[in-house]
Design a protein around this motif. Structure first.
Motif, PDB file in Angstrom:
ATOM      1  N   ILE A 289       0.833  -1.198   0.000  1.00  0.00           N
ATOM      2  CA  ILE A 289       0.000   0.000   0.000  1.00  0.00           C
ATOM      3  C   ILE A 289       0.873   1.255   0.000  1.00  0.00           C
ATOM      4  N   ALA A 290       1.971   1.225   0.747  1.00  0.00           N
ATOM      5  CA  ALA A 290       2.889   2.364   0.764  1.00  0.00           C
ATOM      6  C   ALA A 290       3.484   2.602  -0.625  1.00  0.00           C
ATOM      7  N   GLY A 291       3.866   1.522  -1.296  1.00  0.00           N
ATOM      8  CA  GLY A 291       4.403   1.655  -2.650  1.00  0.00           C
ATOM      9  C   GLY A 291       3.368   2.186  -3.618  1.00  0.00           C
ATOM     10  N   LEU A 292       2.139   1.685  -3.496  1.00  0.00           N
ATOM     11  CA  LEU A 292       1.049   2.133  -4.364  1.00  0.00           C
ATOM     12  C   LEU A 292       0.823   3.635  -4.214  1.00  0.00           C
ATOM     13  N   VAL A 293       0.717   4.092  -2.977  1.00  0.00           N
ATOM     14  CA  VAL A 293       0.461   5.518  -2.715  1.00  0.00           C
ATOM     15  C   VAL A 293       1.636   6.381  -3.165  1.00  0.00           C
ATOM     16  N   SER A 294       2.861   5.912  -2.927  1.00  0.00           N
ATOM     17  CA  SER A 294       4.032   6.723  -3.269  1.00  0.00           C
ATOM     18  C   SER A 294       4.260   6.836  -4.768  1.00  0.00           C
ATOM     19  N   SER A 295       3.549   6.029  -5.569  1.00  0.00           N
ATOM     20  CA  SER A 295       3.703   6.131  -7.027  1.00  0.00           C
ATOM     21  C   SER A 295       3.229   7.487  -7.548  1.00  0.00           C
ATOM     22  N   ILE A 296       2.419   8.168  -6.757  1.00  0.00           N
ATOM     23  CA  ILE A 296       1.929   9.487  -7.174  1.00  0.00           C
ATOM     24  C   ILE A 296       3.076  10.492  -7.255  1.00  0.00           C
ATOM     25  N   LEU A 297       4.046  10.367  -6.357  1.00  0.00           N
ATOM     26  CA  LEU A 297       5.109  11.372  -6.253  1.00  0.00           C
ATOM     27  C   LEU A 297       5.958  11.496  -7.516  1.00  0.00           C
ATOM     28  N   PRO A 298       6.529  10.410  -8.054  1.00  0.00           N
ATOM     29  CA  PRO A 298       7.333  10.588  -9.275  1.00  0.00           C
ATOM     30  C   PRO A 298       6.516  11.100 -10.453  1.00  0.00           C
ATOM     31  N   VAL A 299       5.252  10.703 -10.543  1.00  0.00           N
ATOM     32  CA  VAL A 299       4.416  11.202 -11.628  1.00  0.00           C
ATOM     33  C   VAL A 299       4.170  12.695 -11.437  1.00  0.00           C
ATOM     34  N   TYR A 300       3.888  13.109 -10.217  1.00  0.00           N
ATOM     35  CA  TYR A 300       3.641  14.523  -9.922  1.00  0.00           C
ATOM     36  C   TYR A 300       4.870  15.373 -10.237  1.00  0.00           C
ATOM     37  N   LEU A 301       6.051  14.852  -9.913  1.00  0.00           N
ATOM     38  CA  LEU A 301       7.280  15.628 -10.091  1.00  0.00           C
ATOM     39  C   LEU A 301       7.802  15.600 -11.523  1.00  0.00           C
ATOM     40  N   LEU A 302       7.661  14.458 -12.205  1.00  0.00           N
ATOM     41  CA  LEU A 302       8.317  14.278 -13.494  1.00  0.00           C
ATOM     42  C   LEU A 302       7.366  14.234 -14.690  1.00  0.00           C
ATOM     43  N   ALA A 303       6.121  13.853 -14.474  1.00  0.00           N
ATOM     44  CA  ALA A 303       5.173  13.750 -15.592  1.00  0.00           C
ATOM     45  C   ALA A 303       3.764  14.108 -15.121  1.00  0.00           C
ATOM     46  N   PRO A 304       3.555  15.339 -14.640  1.00  0.00           N
ATOM     47  CA  PRO A 304       2.256  15.721 -14.068  1.00  0.00           C
ATOM     48  C   PRO A 304       1.090  15.591 -15.035  1.00  0.00           C
ATOM     49  N   ASN A 305       1.369  15.613 -16.339  1.00  0.00           N
ATOM     50  CA  ASN A 305       0.284  15.451 -17.322  1.00  0.00           C
ATOM     51  C   ASN A 305      -0.388  14.082 -17.214  1.00  0.00           C
ATOM     52  N   LEU A 306       0.291  13.124 -16.591  1.00  0.00           N
ATOM     53  CA  LEU A 306      -0.258  11.767 -16.468  1.00  0.00           C
ATOM     54  C   LEU A 306      -1.210  11.630 -15.287  1.00  0.00           C
ATOM     55  N   LEU A 307      -1.279  12.644 -14.428  1.00  0.00           N
ATOM     56  CA  LEU A 307      -2.218  12.593 -13.312  1.00  0.00           C
ATOM     57  C   LEU A 307      -3.633  12.835 -13.829  1.00  0.00           C
ATOM     58  N   PRO A 308      -4.608  12.058 -13.385  1.00  0.00           N
ATOM     59  CA  PRO A 308      -5.982  12.227 -13.874  1.00  0.00           C
ATOM     60  C   PRO A 308      -6.579  13.562 -13.413  1.00  0.00           C
ATOM     61  N   GLU A 309      -7.503  14.069 -14.209  1.00  0.00           N
ATOM     62  CA  GLU A 309      -8.298  15.228 -13.813  1.00  0.00           C
ATOM     63  C   GLU A 309      -9.638  14.706 -13.310  1.00  0.00           C
ATOM     64  N   TYR A 310      -9.833  14.756 -12.011  1.00  0.00           N
ATOM     65  CA  TYR A 310     -11.029  14.171 -11.413  1.00  0.00           C
ATOM     66  C   TYR A 310     -12.192  15.157 -11.373  1.00  0.00           C
ATOM     67  N   PRO A 311     -13.414  14.631 -11.316  1.00  0.00           N
ATOM     68  CA  PRO A 311     -14.577  15.503 -11.135  1.00  0.00           C
ATOM     69  C   PRO A 311     -14.487  16.241  -9.803  1.00  0.00           C
ATOM     70  N   ILE A 312     -15.337  17.239  -9.625  1.00  0.00           N
ATOM     71  CA  ILE A 312     -15.349  18.024  -8.397  1.00  0.00           C
ATOM     72  C   ILE A 312     -15.625  17.115  -7.192  1.00  0.00           C
ATOM     73  N   ALA A 313     -14.890  17.337  -6.114  1.00  0.00           N
ATOM     74  CA  ALA A 313     -15.070  16.560  -4.892  1.00  0.00           C
ATOM     75  C   ALA A 313     -16.415  16.904  -4.242  1.00  0.00           C
ATOM     76  N   PRO A 314     -16.929  16.045  -3.375  1.00  0.00           N
ATOM     77  CA  PRO A 314     -18.196  16.334  -2.699  1.00  0.00           C
ATOM     78  C   PRO A 314     -18.172  17.704  -2.029  1.00  0.00           C
ATOM     79  N   ASN A 315     -19.194  18.510  -2.304  1.00  0.00           N
ATOM     80  CA  ASN A 315     -19.248  19.863  -1.730  1.00  0.00           C
ATOM     81  C   ASN A 315     -20.571  20.144  -1.029  1.00  0.00           C
ATOM     82  N   SER A 316     -21.314  19.076  -0.734  1.00  0.00           N
ATOM     83  CA  SER A 316     -22.558  19.208   0.015  1.00  0.00           C
ATOM     84  C   SER A 316     -22.800  17.898   0.748  1.00  0.00           C
ATOM     85  N   TRP A 317     -23.725  17.918   1.713  1.00  0.00           N
ATOM     86  CA  TRP A 317     -24.035  16.701   2.440  1.00  0.00           C
ATOM     87  C   TRP A 317     -24.617  15.645   1.510  1.00  0.00           C
TER      88      TRP A 317
END
Length: 331
Positions: free
Chosen positions: A50-78
């Motif tokens: 799980i630690a390895g899975l989560v940490s995979s975000i870091l190299p993508v964020y630093l070296l290839a940010p275009n590969l990060l998904p664009e997510y829909p708006i997060a919950p903003n109401s109950w």
């Protein structure tokens, strides 16, 4: 948009992570059980992955940010928070009772020629397909930019291609050369490779598009609106499940090398730890779980691994979804 290069390279990384864990640690890469296990029964078998899975975000964020998904708006109401929690609940209850998700059943199970995984995969995939196209007449499947069919081919930029190719090359060298040559059969080595496998798999999810909920939903769109159909994820079958099948057939891993002297041990473990359940163990909870997971997958386009990555990138969404997921795992 159709991303054949991204998805093919990402699928190879999914193969490296899942088959690597099988070859070296003797275990199946089932994300749903790994996530719940890391919370309810933490151990050196699940926390490093799980630690390895989560940490995979870091190299993508630093070296290839275009590969990060664009997510829909997060919950903003109950209301949206409750809906998101409910989908997480379905996801958790479904994967627990269905004994797996797209990683354990589809990627690993099909490549191990498991009839039980075939039944589970057919059930949750069909349910997801129907759900995505029937709810709101398919309106929850996001369209691509105006006048652009989602099957339009998109190629990576040079920096992104270099990053993806480097990740594939490094993972291949690590799995097939470094680990067998330099790591010994020990708990420490298994822990080290567990982290590596999680990192490889996380990179695979991000690069292939499996972590992009919109892309997943567009893969389900063909029956409703062909212009919204993105065939990218079909390549996961070719470059993810295909090589995994070849690896399984060449190794023929058994439950224990002590019982079957013709079966080699895993590289880093003394025995194999594979599922022992058969088709005869299928009951109504198993099928209901696969259906529930399929509904959640078809509604939001996320399964447990991508959900965990999105929870890190979008914490508000993650709080609602993963809370529901963990509550569902109690059922």
């Amino acid at each position: 948009m159709f991303t054949p290069i991204h998805t093919s390279l990402g699928a190879w990384l999914l193969y490296q992570g899942s088959s690597g864990l099988l070859m070296h640690n003797g275990a199946v890469f089932g994300i749903s059980s790994l996530i719940s296990g890391a919370v309810f029964n933490p151990s050196r078998d699940n926390i490093p992955i799980i630690a390895g899975l989560v940490s995979s975000i870091l190299p993508v964020y630093l070296l290839a940010p275009n590969l990060l998904p664009e997510y829909p708006i997060a919950p903003n109401s109950w209301t949206t928070a409750a809906t998101t929690f409910g989908v997480g609940l379905l996801l958790g209850w479904g994967t627990k009772n269905g004994r797996g998700c797209t990683s354990g059943h589809m990627l690993c199970g099909l490549s191990r020629l498991s009839p039980r995984s075939l039944i589970a995969t057919a059930t949750f995939f069909t349910t997801a397909l129907l759900t995505a196209n029937m709810v709101g007449g398919g309106s929850n499947i996001p369209p691509c930019p105006p006048s652009t069919p989602c099957y339009t081919v998109i190629t990576p930029s040079t920096p992104d291609l270099v990053f993806m190719s480097s990740a594939v090359l490094l993972s291949t060298i690590t799995n097939f050369f470094f680990v067998p040559k330099f790591l010994s059969r020990s708990k420490h080595s298994r822990t080290t490779f567990s982290y590596i496998a999680g990192l490889e798999f996380g990179l695979g999810l991000l690069i292939s598009g499996m972590a992009d909920s919109a892309k997943v939903l567009r893969f389900f769109a063909l029956p409703t609106d062909p212009s919204r159909f993105d065939p990218s994820l079909a390549l996961v079958i070719l470059f993810g499940i295909g090589p995994s099948l070849v690896t399984y057939l060449s190794m023929r891993p058994g439950q224990s090398a002590e019982k079957d002297k013709t079966t080699p041990k895993p590289t880093l473990a003394e025995k194999w730890r594979l599922p022992t359940a058969t088709v005869g163990d299928i009951d109504w909870r198993f099928l209901a779980g696969a259906v529930a997971f399929g509904v959640a997958w078809g509604l939001r386009g996320v399964c447990p691994g991508p959900a965990l990555l999105r929870a890190v990138i979008q914490p508000t969404w993650g709080l609602a979804t993963m809370s529901g997921y963990l509550v569902g795992n109690l059922g």
